[in-house]
Scaffold this active site. Sequence first.
Site, PDB file in Angstrom:
ATOM      1  CG  ASN A  16      -6.551  -0.800   1.015  1.00  0.00           C
ATOM      2  OD1 ASN A  16      -5.843  -0.364   0.109  1.00  0.00           O
ATOM      3  ND2 ASN A  16      -6.062  -1.243   2.164  1.00  0.00           N
TER       4      ASN A  16
ATOM      5  CB  CYS B 101      -0.963   0.003   1.179  1.00  0.00           C
ATOM      6  SG  CYS B 101      -2.121  -1.370   1.135  1.00  0.00           S
TER       7      CYS B 101
ATOM      8  CG  HIS C 280      -3.131   3.593   1.884  1.00  0.00           C
ATOM      9  ND1 HIS C 280      -3.541   3.227   0.623  1.00  0.00           N
ATOM     10  CD2 HIS C 280      -3.295   2.497   2.670  1.00  0.00           C
ATOM     11  CE1 HIS C 280      -3.924   1.955   0.653  1.00  0.00           C
ATOM     12  NE2 HIS C 280      -3.788   1.502   1.875  1.00  0.00           N
TER      13      HIS C 280
HETATM   14  O1  UT7 Z   1      -3.678  -0.795   3.653  1.00  0.00           O
HETATM   15  C1  UT7 Z   1      -3.251  -1.190   4.909  1.00  0.00           C
HETATM   16  C2  UT7 Z   1      -3.855  -2.484   5.175  1.00  0.00           C
HETATM   17  N1  UT7 Z   1      -5.083  -2.584   5.845  1.00  0.00           N
HETATM   18  C3  UT7 Z   1      -5.621  -1.756   6.745  1.00  0.00           C
HETATM   19  O2  UT7 Z   1      -5.199  -0.677   6.977  1.00  0.00           O
HETATM   20  C4  UT7 Z   1      -6.786  -2.279   7.536  1.00  0.00           C
HETATM   21  C5  UT7 Z   1      -6.547  -2.093   8.980  1.00  0.00           C
HETATM   22  N2  UT7 Z   1      -7.593  -2.601   9.826  1.00  0.00           N
HETATM   23  C6  UT7 Z   1      -8.886  -2.194   9.778  1.00  0.00           C
HETATM   24  O3  UT7 Z   1      -9.257  -1.384   8.969  1.00  0.00           O
HETATM   25  C7  UT7 Z   1      -9.842  -2.716  10.816  1.00  0.00           C
HETATM   26  O4  UT7 Z   1      -9.123  -3.400  11.812  1.00  0.00           O
HETATM   27  C8  UT7 Z   1     -10.916  -3.650  10.226  1.00  0.00           C
HETATM   28  C9  UT7 Z   1     -11.862  -2.835   9.357  1.00  0.00           C
HETATM   29  C10 UT7 Z   1     -10.271  -4.748   9.412  1.00  0.00           C
HETATM   30  C11 UT7 Z   1     -11.717  -4.261  11.379  1.00  0.00           C
HETATM   31  O5  UT7 Z   1     -12.308  -3.261  12.170  1.00  0.00           O
HETATM   32  P1  UT7 Z   1     -12.264  -3.379  13.759  1.00  0.00           P
HETATM   33  O6  UT7 Z   1     -13.052  -2.257  14.281  1.00  0.00           O
HETATM   34  O7  UT7 Z   1     -10.826  -3.515  14.164  1.00  0.00           O
HETATM   35  O8  UT7 Z   1     -13.080  -4.718  14.009  1.00  0.00           O
HETATM   36  P2  UT7 Z   1     -12.573  -6.043  14.744  1.00  0.00           P
HETATM   37  O9  UT7 Z   1     -11.554  -6.733  13.940  1.00  0.00           O
HETATM   38  O10 UT7 Z   1     -12.287  -5.695  16.168  1.00  0.00           O
HETATM   39  O11 UT7 Z   1     -13.910  -6.861  14.726  1.00  0.00           O
HETATM   40  C12 UT7 Z   1     -15.046  -6.489  15.503  1.00  0.00           C
HETATM   41  C13 UT7 Z   1     -16.099  -7.548  15.305  1.00  0.00           C
HETATM   42  C14 UT7 Z   1     -15.578  -8.973  15.502  1.00  0.00           C
HETATM   43  O12 UT7 Z   1     -16.597  -9.734  16.091  1.00  0.00           O
HETATM   44  P3  UT7 Z   1     -16.541 -10.061  17.675  1.00  0.00           P
HETATM   45  O13 UT7 Z   1     -15.257 -10.822  17.859  1.00  0.00           O
HETATM   46  O14 UT7 Z   1     -16.560  -8.724  18.346  1.00  0.00           O
HETATM   47  O15 UT7 Z   1     -17.766 -10.869  17.867  1.00  0.00           O
HETATM   48  C15 UT7 Z   1     -15.354  -9.447  14.069  1.00  0.00           C
HETATM   49  O16 UT7 Z   1     -15.477 -10.840  13.954  1.00  0.00           O
HETATM   50  O17 UT7 Z   1     -16.580  -7.481  13.956  1.00  0.00           O
HETATM   51  C16 UT7 Z   1     -16.484  -8.769  13.342  1.00  0.00           C
HETATM   52  N3  UT7 Z   1     -16.232  -8.602  11.936  1.00  0.00           N
HETATM   53  C17 UT7 Z   1     -17.223  -8.392  11.047  1.00  0.00           C
HETATM   54  N4  UT7 Z   1     -18.552  -8.328  11.197  1.00  0.00           N
HETATM   55  C18 UT7 Z   1     -19.303  -8.091  10.093  1.00  0.00           C
HETATM   56  C19 UT7 Z   1     -15.043  -8.552  11.270  1.00  0.00           C
HETATM   57  N5  UT7 Z   1     -15.252  -8.345   9.959  1.00  0.00           N
HETATM   58  C20 UT7 Z   1     -16.592  -8.232   9.797  1.00  0.00           C
HETATM   59  C21 UT7 Z   1     -17.432  -8.003   8.690  1.00  0.00           C
HETATM   60  N6  UT7 Z   1     -18.762  -7.940   8.886  1.00  0.00           N
HETATM   61  N7  UT7 Z   1     -16.939  -7.815   7.431  1.00  0.00           N
END
Ligand code: UT7
Length: 327
Positions: free
Chosen positions: A282, A110, A252
């Site tokens: 992204n 990225c 980004h």
């Molecule tokens: O380009 C650089 C590379 N990438 C990035 O910069 C991405 C960096 N990370 C992120 O943007 C965020 O961490 C995410 C968008 C990937 C995730 O957001 P988050 O607020 O950190 O969510 P989380 O991983 O803490 O997940 C919260 C909950 C979890 O459920 P439980 O364990 O609380 O029951 C996940 O299983 O949301 C769940 N979850 C989803 N639910 C619905 C994770 N993905 C999804 C989804 N739909 N697509």
Amino acid sequence: MSAVLEGIGKAVPPRVVTNAELAQTLDTTDEWVRTRTGIAQRYVAERGSGTADLAVEAGANALKSAGGSDVDAVVLATTTPDRIVPSTAPEVAARLGLGTIAAFDVNAVCAGFVYALATAAGLLATGVADRVLVIGAEVMTRITDPTDRGTAVLFGDGAGAVVLRRGDADEPGAIGPFDLGSDGDRADLLAIPAGGSRRPVDATALAERANYLFMDGKEVYRQAVTRMVASSRKVLDRAGWTIEDVDRLVGHQANARILSAVADRLGVPEDRRVSNVARYGNTSAASIPLALADAGLRPGERLLLTAFGAGMSWGSTLMTWPEITAA
Ligand code: UT7
């Protein structure tokens, strides 16, 4: 001497996939994706098409915007080359009718576009090239596991390109200084475990879905904010700018929350933040040039570009927007 921007173009595949469409096959909702990421839709390349197709279209548009095809090098930032060997840039150069010029890929995921800009600036500074076509192009949906809701909702496909020439540091379009960095101790936070020299793809890898992108989302999020803020401050210091000198922050486009956190910490007000993540998701190395092409930038506006991704790798630079029209 400085690299000076004189043309910009972009390309996206025709197919748009909304969050609602993804929710038909994944355990997710439009609401979750919008509130956690700011993404509403993404463009997805058809099977059978590749990164070169998008790179050629964006490259042709950038050359048109620059008013000519008199370039003598192509630097292609991509995470998703058409094939592991050879690099994709030579095919792109040939298909653009640029002949037998220097052409190679840069992989800094990225952060790739900022790395490619710095590489091109080096080619211009050393006299290897007088004019360089820099492209960021990705088919990220090809390396994303369609069954993994943690990553499948995040990524999209597209390309953006710019033409750089040698010029002066004080003219509109001048790019620099740069800050580039990496942290290989955290390489495993965002990686495709199989498919390279260490672990070729075999039946076990396929069963484990190790041929797809793995991401520790939470930790990558934290790293992204910390590194982009620190790198932005470094490059501002290097140029003798303060954050008040920045008219537009072009970060980004990974996640709207990451962009807001970076802008808040740097002290960039909301009306100075560029964001198109809602439309593209992204797009990795394509995200910064797509954002530049879409932002409706006005000549003379001073920009801070900052990017972060797998590697971990990051990079930032500054520029003043020239009098050009995006194609
Ligand atoms: O380009 C650089 C590379 N990438 C990035 O910069 C991405 C960096 N990370 C992120 O943007 C965020 O961490 C995410 C968008 C990937 C995730 O957001 P988050 O607020 O950190 O969510 P989380 O991983 O803490 O997940 C919260 C909950 C979890 O459920 P439980 O364990 O609380 O029951 C996940 O299983 O949301 C769940 N979850 C989803 N639910 C619905 C994770 N993905 C999804 C989804 N739909 N697509």
